[in-house]
Design a protein around this motif. Sequence first.
Motif, PDB file in Angstrom:
ATOM      1  N   LYS A 184       0.914  -0.769  -0.332  1.00 54.39           N
ATOM      2  CA  LYS A 184       0.032  -0.013   0.225  1.00 54.39           C
ATOM      3  C   LYS A 184       0.736   1.384  -0.145  1.00 54.39           C
ATOM      4  CE  LYS A 184      -3.855   1.274   2.033  1.00 54.39           C
ATOM      5  NZ  LYS A 184      -5.554   1.209   3.468  1.00 54.39           N
ATOM      6  N   ASP A 185       2.300   1.288   0.923  1.00 52.51           N
ATOM      7  CA  ASP A 185       2.523   2.430   0.736  1.00 52.51           C
ATOM      8  C   ASP A 185       3.564   3.137   0.141  1.00 52.51           C
ATOM      9  OD1 ASP A 185       1.169   3.186   3.219  1.00 52.51           O
ATOM     10  OD2 ASP A 185       2.193   3.025   4.545  1.00 52.51           O
ATOM     11  N   ILE A 186       4.302   1.440  -0.479  1.00 51.59           N
ATOM     12  CA  ILE A 186       5.698   2.213  -1.195  1.00 51.59           C
ATOM     13  C   ILE A 186       5.157   1.193  -3.012  1.00 51.59           C
ATOM     14  CG2 ILE A 186       7.723   1.059  -2.186  1.00 51.59           C
ATOM     15  CD1 ILE A 186       8.483   0.469   1.073  1.00 51.59           C
ATOM     16  N   MET A 187       4.543   0.108  -2.593  1.00 54.15           N
ATOM     17  CA  MET A 187       4.438  -0.170  -4.253  1.00 54.15           C
ATOM     18  C   MET A 187       3.769   0.587  -5.675  1.00 54.15           C
ATOM     19  SD  MET A 187       7.008  -2.544  -5.431  1.00 54.15           S
ATOM     20  CE  MET A 187       6.108  -3.419  -6.738  1.00 54.15           C
ATOM     21  N   SER A 188       1.631   0.865  -4.738  1.00 53.23           N
ATOM     22  CA  SER A 188       1.333   1.783  -4.953  1.00 53.23           C
ATOM     23  C   SER A 188       1.445   3.082  -5.493  1.00 53.23           C
ATOM     24  CB  SER A 188      -0.008   1.649  -4.392  1.00 53.23           C
ATOM     25  OG  SER A 188      -0.192   1.798  -3.285  1.00 53.23           O
ATOM     26  N   ARG A 189       2.444   3.410  -4.393  1.00 50.70           N
ATOM     27  CA  ARG A 189       2.360   4.933  -4.613  1.00 50.70           C
ATOM     28  C   ARG A 189       3.469   5.278  -5.304  1.00 50.70           C
ATOM     29  NH1 ARG A 189       5.223   9.089  -1.502  1.00 50.70           N
ATOM     30  NH2 ARG A 189       5.891   7.745   0.298  1.00 50.70           N
ATOM     31  N   LYS A 190       4.895   4.590  -5.207  1.00 49.01           N
ATOM     32  CA  LYS A 190       6.133   4.192  -6.268  1.00 49.01           C
ATOM     33  C   LYS A 190       5.288   3.961  -7.369  1.00 49.01           C
ATOM     34  CE  LYS A 190       8.327   6.932  -2.967  1.00 49.01           C
ATOM     35  NZ  LYS A 190       9.175   8.272  -3.195  1.00 49.01           N
ATOM     36  N   ARG A 191       4.880   2.825  -7.276  1.00 52.57           N
ATOM     37  CA  ARG A 191       4.464   2.753  -9.402  1.00 52.57           C
ATOM     38  C   ARG A 191       6.021   1.705  -9.290  1.00 52.57           C
ATOM     39  NH1 ARG A 191       1.644   7.737  -9.858  1.00 52.57           N
ATOM     40  NH2 ARG A 191      -0.885   7.467 -10.866  1.00 52.57           N
ATOM     41  N   LEU A 192       6.749   0.749  -8.031  1.00 53.75           N
ATOM     42  CA  LEU A 192       7.990  -0.097  -8.905  1.00 53.75           C
ATOM     43  C   LEU A 192       7.040  -0.759  -9.453  1.00 53.75           C
ATOM     44  CD1 LEU A 192       9.597   0.930  -4.547  1.00 53.75           C
ATOM     45  CD2 LEU A 192       9.864   1.687  -7.065  1.00 53.75           C
ATOM     46  N   PRO A 193       7.966  -1.212 -10.432  1.00 46.06           N
ATOM     47  CA  PRO A 193       7.793  -2.505 -11.258  1.00 46.06           C
ATOM     48  C   PRO A 193       7.866  -3.881 -10.083  1.00 46.06           C
ATOM     49  CG  PRO A 193       9.792  -1.700 -11.295  1.00 46.06           C
ATOM     50  CD  PRO A 193       9.239  -0.983 -10.279  1.00 46.06           C
ATOM     51  N   ASP A 194       8.722  -3.878  -9.467  1.00 47.77           N
ATOM     52  CA  ASP A 194       8.885  -5.593  -9.000  1.00 47.77           C
ATOM     53  C   ASP A 194       8.654  -6.024  -7.973  1.00 47.77           C
ATOM     54  OD1 ASP A 194       9.700  -8.312  -8.758  1.00 47.77           O
ATOM     55  OD2 ASP A 194      11.721  -7.892  -9.913  1.00 47.77           O
ATOM     56  N   VAL A 195       7.874  -6.558  -7.209  1.00 45.46           N
ATOM     57  CA  VAL A 195       7.914  -6.566  -5.680  1.00 45.46           C
ATOM     58  C   VAL A 195       8.735  -7.106  -5.067  1.00 45.46           C
ATOM     59  CG1 VAL A 195       6.019  -8.167  -5.283  1.00 45.46           C
ATOM     60  CG2 VAL A 195       6.058  -6.394  -3.475  1.00 45.46           C
ATOM     61  N   MET A 196       8.706  -8.620  -6.165  1.00 41.59           N
ATOM     62  CA  MET A 196       9.811  -9.409  -5.707  1.00 41.59           C
ATOM     63  C   MET A 196      11.288  -8.675  -4.918  1.00 41.59           C
ATOM     64  SD  MET A 196       8.923 -12.727  -7.620  1.00 41.59           S
ATOM     65  CE  MET A 196       9.953 -14.017  -6.508  1.00 41.59           C
ATOM     66  N   MET A 197      11.606  -7.812  -6.489  1.00 47.77           N
ATOM     67  CA  MET A 197      13.106  -7.431  -6.093  1.00 47.77           C
ATOM     68  C   MET A 197      13.301  -6.155  -5.061  1.00 47.77           C
ATOM     69  SD  MET A 197      15.889  -7.335  -7.656  1.00 47.77           S
ATOM     70  CE  MET A 197      16.094  -7.872  -9.082  1.00 47.77           C
ATOM     71  N   LEU A 198      11.439  -5.911  -5.019  1.00 50.95           N
ATOM     72  CA  LEU A 198      12.033  -5.344  -2.781  1.00 50.95           C
ATOM     73  C   LEU A 198      12.539  -5.430  -2.041  1.00 50.95           C
ATOM     74  CD1 LEU A 198      11.041  -1.749  -2.052  1.00 50.95           C
ATOM     75  CD2 LEU A 198       8.769  -2.632  -2.415  1.00 50.95           C
ATOM     76  N   GLU A 199      11.316  -6.766  -2.254  1.00 49.38           N
ATOM     77  CA  GLU A 199      11.471  -7.494  -0.639  1.00 49.38           C
ATOM     78  C   GLU A 199      13.173  -8.297  -0.985  1.00 49.38           C
ATOM     79  OE1 GLU A 199       8.015  -9.578   0.347  1.00 49.38           O
ATOM     80  OE2 GLU A 199       7.527  -9.874  -1.541  1.00 49.38           O
ATOM     81  N   SER A 200      13.509  -8.613  -1.556  1.00 49.89           N
ATOM     82  CA  SER A 200      15.186  -8.888  -2.133  1.00 49.89           C
ATOM     83  C   SER A 200      16.114  -7.570  -1.255  1.00 49.89           C
ATOM     84  CB  SER A 200      15.547  -8.746  -3.036  1.00 49.89           C
ATOM     85  OG  SER A 200      15.362 -10.975  -3.854  1.00 49.89           O
ATOM     86  N   VAL A 201      15.688  -6.572  -2.337  1.00 48.80           N
ATOM     87  CA  VAL A 201      16.275  -5.287  -0.944  1.00 48.80           C
ATOM     88  C   VAL A 201      16.237  -5.113   0.221  1.00 48.80           C
ATOM     89  CG1 VAL A 201      16.475  -2.263  -1.491  1.00 48.80           C
ATOM     90  CG2 VAL A 201      16.762  -3.821  -3.081  1.00 48.80           C
ATOM     91  N   ILE A 202      15.033  -5.131   0.627  1.00 47.29           N
ATOM     92  CA  ILE A 202      14.822  -5.007   1.968  1.00 47.29           C
ATOM     93  C   ILE A 202      15.266  -5.797   2.688  1.00 47.29           C
ATOM     94  CG2 ILE A 202      12.483  -5.519   3.473  1.00 47.29           C
ATOM     95  CD1 ILE A 202      10.771  -4.512   1.622  1.00 47.29           C
ATOM     96  N   ARG A 203      15.364  -7.165   2.478  1.00 52.96           N
ATOM     97  CA  ARG A 203      16.446  -8.954   3.207  1.00 52.96           C
ATOM     98  C   ARG A 203      17.895  -8.223   3.051  1.00 52.96           C
ATOM     99  NH1 ARG A 203      12.521 -12.512   4.115  1.00 52.96           N
ATOM    100  NH2 ARG A 203      10.541 -13.121   3.176  1.00 52.96           N
ATOM    101  N   PHE A 204      17.936  -8.026   2.210  1.00 50.36           N
ATOM    102  CA  PHE A 204      19.364  -7.716   1.783  1.00 50.36           C
ATOM    103  C   PHE A 204      19.589  -6.156   2.796  1.00 50.36           C
ATOM    104  CE2 PHE A 204      23.144  -5.217   0.989  1.00 50.36           C
ATOM    105  CZ  PHE A 204      24.013  -6.253   0.106  1.00 50.36           C
TER     106      PHE A 204
END
Length: 400
Positions: free
Chosen positions: A199-219
């Motif tokens: 809700k706060d990141i993917m929809s507002r920022k229109r980022l292309p890849d939720v799996m990549m975002l989660e990879s960055v979060i975990r890293f």
Amino acid sequence: MKRIERTAYLNKLIAFKDKSLIKVITGIRRCGKSTIMEIFRDWLLAHGVTDNQIVYLNFEDYDFYELRNPRKLYEYIKPLILKDRTTYMFFDEIQHVENFPDIINSLNLKPTVDIYVTGSNAYMLSSEIATLLSGRYVEIAMLPLSFKEYVDATDAGDNIPKAYMDYISRSSFPYSLELDTPSEVSDYLSGVYSTIVVKDIMSRKRLPDVMMLESVIRFTADNIGNILSTKRIADIMTADGRKIDQKMVERYLSALCETFFVYEAKRYNIKGKQLLKTLGKYYLVDLGLRRMLLGSRSFDAGRILENIVYLELLHRQKKVYIGKVDDLEVDFVAIDADGITYYQVAATVRDEKTLKRELASLQQIKDQYPKFILTLDDDPTADYDGIKRVNALEWMMGKA
């Protein structure tokens, strides 16, 4: 639900009461913004303010859905403004209102209106919005519970070390205290996490890849306390088979910081007294989220303590940087109106070599500001030519 009195935040709201500034309460979802509004409203009522002086609207409540339209909101509010006494207006989750800066600024022109707003992300304080509210607002940045708040809320004062283990393994989010089992806490944190990501990141920022975002979060979660650059993150993730470029890493990290999921601590040249542009560190807002994401394999007592100390310094209203002195690093340079304090953080310094290493960078600083080594060692406080070694838990409880 047991209400936790957040005294530091309440006192800040009291200090700005009746000032012609818009009070903007920010922070990650579920950190207690709505609750502090409730606490402050109760304080007002206990100190002579009457019910008809208070207007409270939560824009996530469907009852007020139509009031997300600014014209309808203004028509609703205008008759409620008192002429002879202050009207205290509380707007929860104001980012749902279209063009909200216009209506907030308009209301702030009324001489008898005192405004308090919350938002779950940094949209309202982006460069565009900050310009629209320039000089007219003060930000009150909230965090989940500090360690002392957690101890006080759980009545765990008789066993501080156990309370610390609970604090870092469960969660600092206030509602987690209502949950009975680790599984319930994990499920709750998973819901908070999913809401922030979707809700706060993917929809507002229109980022292309939720799996990549989660990879960055975990890293990032796995590397709290490590010096990082966006290029290094991109290179390591690409080498691990998750191809990503530096600019995309910057977009993801920026979004995580804006939603208060992580905090960036920039480097500070102590001798030159200036910020450095590269190689900062990132810290998570809650260690329970880290455990949920990485599991118990990620337990590193020293880096977890470092993350907790960083958050504690934010709770104490400090500006916090990573210190650089010659080729050595100081874990934290904490700056406020009273000056500078330097901190080294280590799980233990009982080994002579470790103690010598932690002292080395502080010994290179020639000014007279306070210098501390914070550890989990249950030893008496010691002094090394003006550098104090104290127990970190006692320090967080305000006893050292």
